[in-house]
Design a protein around this motif. Structure first.
Motif, mmCIF file in Angstrom:
data_model
loop_
_atom_site.group_PDB
_atom_site.id
_atom_site.type_symbol
_atom_site.label_atom_id
_atom_site.label_comp_id
_atom_site.label_asym_id
_atom_site.label_seq_id
_atom_site.Cartn_x
_atom_site.Cartn_y
_atom_site.Cartn_z
ATOM 1 N N ASN A 57 -2.989 15.761 22.206
ATOM 2 C CA ASN A 57 -3.929 16.879 22.326
ATOM 3 C C ASN A 57 -4.513 16.937 23.740
ATOM 4 O O ASN A 57 -5.705 17.076 23.946
ATOM 5 C CB ASN A 57 -5.047 16.758 21.302
ATOM 6 N N THR A 59 -3.430 18.213 28.016
ATOM 7 C CA THR A 59 -2.594 19.176 28.737
ATOM 8 C C THR A 59 -1.835 18.505 29.881
ATOM 9 O O THR A 59 -0.890 19.052 30.399
ATOM 10 C CB THR A 59 -3.444 20.290 29.361
ATOM 11 N N ASN A 107 -7.529 25.054 29.387
ATOM 12 C CA ASN A 107 -6.150 24.640 29.564
ATOM 13 C C ASN A 107 -5.979 23.535 30.593
ATOM 14 O O ASN A 107 -5.084 23.591 31.444
ATOM 15 C CB ASN A 107 -5.283 25.825 29.962
ATOM 16 N N THR B 3 -5.167 28.514 17.607
ATOM 17 C CA THR B 3 -3.715 28.332 17.704
ATOM 18 C C THR B 3 -2.988 29.561 17.164
ATOM 19 O O THR B 3 -3.610 30.462 16.591
ATOM 20 C CB THR B 3 -3.259 27.118 16.885
ATOM 21 N N ASN B 48 -0.948 27.207 23.791
ATOM 22 C CA ASN B 48 -0.887 25.799 24.170
ATOM 23 C C ASN B 48 0.388 25.570 24.973
ATOM 24 O O ASN B 48 1.498 25.661 24.463
ATOM 25 C CB ASN B 48 -0.897 24.932 22.917
#
Lengths: 323, 323
Positions: A57, A59, A107, B3, B48
DNA sequence: ATGCCTTGTGTTACCGATAACATGGGTCTA
DNA sequence: TAGACCCATGTTATCGGTAACACAAGGCAT
């Protein structure tokens, strides 16, 4: 490209064991561990960063905010970036450059922020993820910077060591911590020499400092050293003195600050206080990664010592320069 | 963070439909499409990137190779980076900076390479993923650059327009395409004016060009314009002329090339040929992304026109400058 | 009306890693 | 010697997307 599974198959263990060898090697017996290492190097295994990021989880991205207009940005930012990139690469992190146009948040796992001005702090408070600033501040943010105060104290002392009798400070007129620290370094050094401070504050532009010195030149008979808060200012000062017919370094000294790129543009090249910018960038990267790993725990600050680089704009010191 | 699934639930459709709306909107009826868009904006959906990368067998990373020593790197690289980063951001790509120390290949979808010298080409051939160069080349690599030839032709013509009777070229002594193109631009313009070319080639350092001009100054009586292959060289030339007591712009003209940062350091500020560096960086990014999307198909090259910026190191043109 | 194609949507499996839990063998204790 | 416990390893489910396939509904030709 080989995957965890391939390595596992080759070593006759499960994927989980391979994963453990990578992340918690102490939880695997030495025997299996070495089997796995062997398999990894044989297959030239490279972890898939996207998969890792997804599972954790994360980036695997750190954003760099440059809060300055690109066209005035200092050349030393390139060195900063290089150092930063090195640190991030080591942990398979990627760098995302964010300029003033697109201050998008999100992000990413953390931020590095440079070019902060006081007005920006309010906005920074709202960001949730780990932040490290490149540049000292009084607001409690973790940061990396050079010791600005010590830097100017060093250059001011050095000016006296070279035998200049008057030492003038050309500073940057911003209400920000780094600018104040540099001025303070000068002031303290002057006090130690029982000399009255002479202070100018201007925009950090070479033609502004050029104009400044041109205008006030008659006030400064020989034997004056100008200690500047940046190489950019120093370049302008050097030029102004030369245009007025002043002799550098015989009658006038100039000392800059930064020591990346610009210091070599002048002629003679600038005596300056050099920041280890690339190293600082590297440590900034390390700090933000550590902070990410530790779920945002405070990292304090890391302060680097800048070093005096004596060159053509100051005459030879009368004695050894004080450390 | 919302999501795909969340959006799907809110819009009462399947995840697949949402995915389609994002990637192939034409395959979804307008009705559902708008439902999905509404849900997305309501939840402030952000894809994501790691998941996307994993599913697509991509890394969403582009590596930038800077094949120059960091401490000599031109300041305009910052603008380049800013443009590049913008383009990559748009497609959720991250930038990974690679400096000469760690030329690691792999773990990315494509490369941008700058600071190429001829000797580097052999090595580049071995890389498999999409590559775009920043800088013209004759080896068939896709690239983005400014029109170097046109640039120097423009500055040379402008020198004549300003009434200088002798025009001297100060070039960079590298056997690389961009350096040759700039020289050729000068040569062609000189031929058009039936003037004999006078060419010097030196390292791209301001104190080298300074020394050069200092040494040869007596060869150049008044009314000479020096057209330079870079602002860095031009700065040195300007300084040398001034030190010798030459009058800029009355008796001597100086024209640089690049127009980022350094051109404003001189005094007077340099007349220069400005490259749209940030825009070029942006287009470089677009090109490499396009190439990635199209599985490495050739993209040819994109050439930008640089513009003349008349400033203090040239006198007023006698007539309107030729386009 | 039957079969076939097209069009739009949902279902399933998978990308490559990891955390949480399950398992099985050994050691220690009462 | 049974039961509790530990340690090393394997199994399963999951992260958030996407491709490939399945399937139902409607249009068209025969």
């Amino acid at each position: 490209m080989a995957t965890l599974g391939d390595v596992a198959a080759k070593a006759h263990v499960s994927k989980m064991t391979v994963s453990r060898v990578i992340n918690h090697p102490e939880k695997v017996t030495r025997e299996l561990r070495e089997l796995v290492y062997a398999a990894m190097s044989e297959l030239n295994y490279q972890p898939n960063i996207a998969a890792k990021a997804l599972a954790n989880n994360r980036t695997q991205i750190v954003k760099l905010f440059i809060l300055e207009k690109m066209d005035t940005v200092e050349p030393y930012y390139m060195s900063l970036l290089a150092g930063l990139a090195d640190a991030l690469d080591e942990k398979n992190y990627a760098l995302q450059l964010v300029t003033k146009n697109s201050l998008e948040v999100g992000n990413c796992d953390g931020y590095v922020v440079t070019g902060m001005r006081n007005k920006d702090y309010g906005w920074l408070e709202t960001v949730e993820k780990p932040i490290v600033l490149y540049g000292e501040n009084q607001m409690g943010f973790d940061y990396v910077d050079t010791d600005n105060l010590l830097g100017l104290r060093t250059s001011t002392n050095y000016a006296f060591t070279c035998g200049y009798t008057t030492v003038v400070f050309v500073g940057i007129n911003l209400p920000d911590s780094f600018a104040e620290s540099r001025e303070k370094g000068y002031t303290l050094a002057m006090a130690a020499h029982h000399a009255p401070p002479i202070i100018y504050r201007v925009d950090n532009r070479s033609h502004i400092s050029d104009d400044l010195i041109t205008k006030h030149f008659t006030k400064f008979p020989k034997n004056v050293c100008f200690v500047c808060a940046s190489d950019r200012l120093a370049i302008g000062v050097e030029r102004a003195i030369q245009r007025q017919g002043g002799k550098i370094p015989e009658d006038y000294g100039v000392i800059g600050f930064d020591g990346v790129f610009l210091d070599r543009i002048g002629s003679p090249q600038l005596t300056t206080i050099r920041q280890p910018v690339q190293k600082m960038g590297y440590e900034t990267g390390r700090m933000v990664l550590r902070k990410i790993e530790e779920n945002g725990s405070p990292q304090g600050h890391e302060v680097f010592v800048s070093t005096l680089v004596p060159r053509g704009t100051t005459r030879a010191p009368k004695s050894l320069p004080a450390k």
